[in-house]
Design a protein around this motif. Structure first.
Motif, PDB file in Angstrom:
ATOM      1  N   SER A 160       0.827  -1.199   0.000  1.00 51.82           N
ATOM      2  CA  SER A 160       0.000   0.000   0.000  1.00 51.82           C
ATOM      3  C   SER A 160       0.865   1.254   0.000  1.00 51.82           C
ATOM      4  O   SER A 160       0.622   2.198  -0.771  1.00 51.82           O
ATOM      5  CB  SER A 160      -0.937  -0.001   1.211  1.00 51.82           C
ATOM      6  OG  SER A 160      -1.706   1.187   1.251  1.00 51.82           O
ATOM      7  N   ALA A 161       1.888   1.269   0.846  1.00 53.52           N
ATOM      8  CA  ALA A 161       2.787   2.424   0.901  1.00 53.52           C
ATOM      9  C   ALA A 161       3.579   2.569  -0.388  1.00 53.52           C
ATOM     10  O   ALA A 161       3.836   3.683  -0.865  1.00 53.52           O
ATOM     11  CB  ALA A 161       3.733   2.292   2.098  1.00 53.52           C
ATOM     12  N   LEU A 163       2.607   1.672  -3.418  1.00 57.10           N
ATOM     13  CA  LEU A 163       1.709   2.208  -4.443  1.00 57.10           C
ATOM     14  C   LEU A 163       1.479   3.701  -4.242  1.00 57.10           C
ATOM     15  O   LEU A 163       1.473   4.478  -5.207  1.00 57.10           O
ATOM     16  CB  LEU A 163       0.381   1.460  -4.415  1.00 57.10           C
ATOM     17  CG  LEU A 163       0.440  -0.005  -4.859  1.00 57.10           C
ATOM     18  CD1 LEU A 163      -0.895  -0.690  -4.589  1.00 57.10           C
ATOM     19  CD2 LEU A 163       0.803  -0.121  -6.325  1.00 57.10           C
ATOM     20  N   ASP A 164       1.325   4.115  -2.997  1.00 58.38           N
ATOM     21  CA  ASP A 164       1.138   5.541  -2.710  1.00 58.38           C
ATOM     22  C   ASP A 164       2.350   6.346  -3.173  1.00 58.38           C
ATOM     23  O   ASP A 164       2.205   7.429  -3.760  1.00 58.38           O
ATOM     24  CB  ASP A 164       0.917   5.762  -1.214  1.00 58.38           C
ATOM     25  CG  ASP A 164      -0.471   5.334  -0.743  1.00 58.38           C
ATOM     26  OD1 ASP A 164      -1.346   5.110  -1.607  1.00 58.38           O
ATOM     27  OD2 ASP A 164      -0.664   5.220   0.483  1.00 58.38           O
ATOM     28  N   GLU A 165       3.537   5.818  -2.919  1.00 57.58           N
ATOM     29  CA  GLU A 165       4.756   6.542  -3.307  1.00 57.58           C
ATOM     30  C   GLU A 165       4.869   6.623  -4.824  1.00 57.58           C
ATOM     31  O   GLU A 165       5.219   7.673  -5.382  1.00 57.58           O
ATOM     32  CB  GLU A 165       5.989   5.854  -2.716  1.00 57.58           C
ATOM     33  CG  GLU A 165       7.199   6.758  -2.590  1.00 57.58           C
ATOM     34  CD  GLU A 165       7.039   7.805  -1.499  1.00 57.58           C
ATOM     35  OE1 GLU A 165       7.557   8.922  -1.691  1.00 57.58           O
ATOM     36  OE2 GLU A 165       6.411   7.515  -0.465  1.00 57.58           O
ATOM     37  N   HIS A 167       2.465   6.558  -7.060  1.00 59.69           N
ATOM     38  CA  HIS A 167       1.484   7.511  -7.573  1.00 59.69           C
ATOM     39  C   HIS A 167       1.879   8.944  -7.217  1.00 59.69           C
ATOM     40  O   HIS A 167       1.653   9.870  -8.023  1.00 59.69           O
ATOM     41  CB  HIS A 167       0.089   7.187  -7.030  1.00 59.69           C
ATOM     42  CG  HIS A 167      -0.507   5.947  -7.612  1.00 59.69           C
ATOM     43  ND1 HIS A 167      -0.679   5.753  -8.968  1.00 59.69           N
ATOM     44  CD2 HIS A 167      -0.980   4.814  -7.020  1.00 59.69           C
ATOM     45  CE1 HIS A 167      -1.240   4.580  -9.194  1.00 59.69           C
ATOM     46  NE2 HIS A 167      -1.423   3.985  -8.030  1.00 59.69           N
ATOM     47  N   GLY A 168       2.473   9.132  -6.044  1.00 60.18           N
ATOM     48  CA  GLY A 168       2.929  10.466  -5.652  1.00 60.18           C
ATOM     49  C   GLY A 168       4.024  10.981  -6.566  1.00 60.18           C
ATOM     50  O   GLY A 168       4.027  12.160  -6.963  1.00 60.18           O
TER      51      GLY A 168
END
Length: 243
Positions: A160-161, A163-165, A167-168
């Motif tokens: 999850s982290a 994927l967030d990074e 996309h960021g």
């Protein structure tokens, strides 16, 4: 959209029985990866002591080009390889058999100078962005759109982290109007989910023993070529098989 093979990286010799650590082994392994569908190669040359070495780039690039004519060959410029800014710059300046491109980690203090040296030498640049701060630094550099591609490389074990990074980082690039191709990859547990994400986003990806030794179902791959073939199958439309 391509699948790049990253055949060894900084992995220790006991990471996998088929980890290629000599120029000859890398050349043979690279040819198998190309036969399995890899469009490009990313290699960490090693010296006679099997340690990573920027001084070993000439011999390795030459050997790989003999077995993989016409295939783009890239290398790492990671600061840890020579562990000294001046040695790193001197080694790059001394290359005779130039790679087609080299990756530069924007998290490293000397990244802008290494990028400029590569430009002067006519070597393409993969701008390595591991976190959002790297992307912000990159887009602030003059001439940032002159790189070959953007390498979004996420080394975060939590999916999850990770994927967030990813996309960021992509959001920073989009806001800045960066128009260069993107290659996304993960490490170990996130390799296959990020291969899938790259496929959905129509980005390139890379796989190989540098990034992980398992297939999507959790089995240890027999070699780099098997990993490459699995990623190529995904990019051709076959679904990944998770454990």
């Amino acid at each position: 959209m391509i699948v790049q093979a990253c055949i060894n990286g900084a992995r220790p010799r006991d990471f996998h029985p088929k980890l290629p650590l000599t120029a000859e082994a890398m050349a043979s392994d690279a040819a198998a990866c190309v036969a399995a569908g890899a469009a490009e190669l990313h290699i960490h040359p090693r010296g006679t002591d099997r340690r990573e070495s920027l001084a070993a780039v000439d011999a390795t690039v030459l050997a790989v080009r003999r077995t993989c004519p016409g295939t783009l060959v890239g290398v790492s410029t990671g600061a840890w390889i020579e562990n000294d800014v001046e040695r790193t710059r001197a080694a790059i300046a001394g290359w005779r058999d130039l790679p087609d491109y080299a990756s530069v980690n924007l998290s490293e203090p000397d990244a802008p100078a290494v990028m400029e040296l590569l430009r002067q030498r006519g070597v393409g640049i993969e701008a390595g962005l591991a976190v959002v701060a790297d992307a912000e630094r990159f887009v602030a550099l003059p001439g940032h759109n002159q790189v070959l591609r953007i390498l979004i490389e996420i080394d975060i074990p939590d999916l999850s982290a990770a994927l967030d990074e990813a996309h960021g980082i992509a959001a920073v690039l989009e806001r800045a109007g960066v128009g260069r191709p993107i290659l996304l990859h993960g490490v170990d547990t996130t390799v296959w989910p990020l291969v899938e994400l790259a496929h959905r986003q129509r980005w390139s990806t890379r796989v190989g023993l540098e990034d992980g030794k398992t297939l999507a179902d959790g089995r240890t791959a027999k070699d780099n070529a098997e990993i490459v073939a699995a990623a190529v199958a995904i990019f051709r439309g076959a679904p990944v098989v998770a454990s």
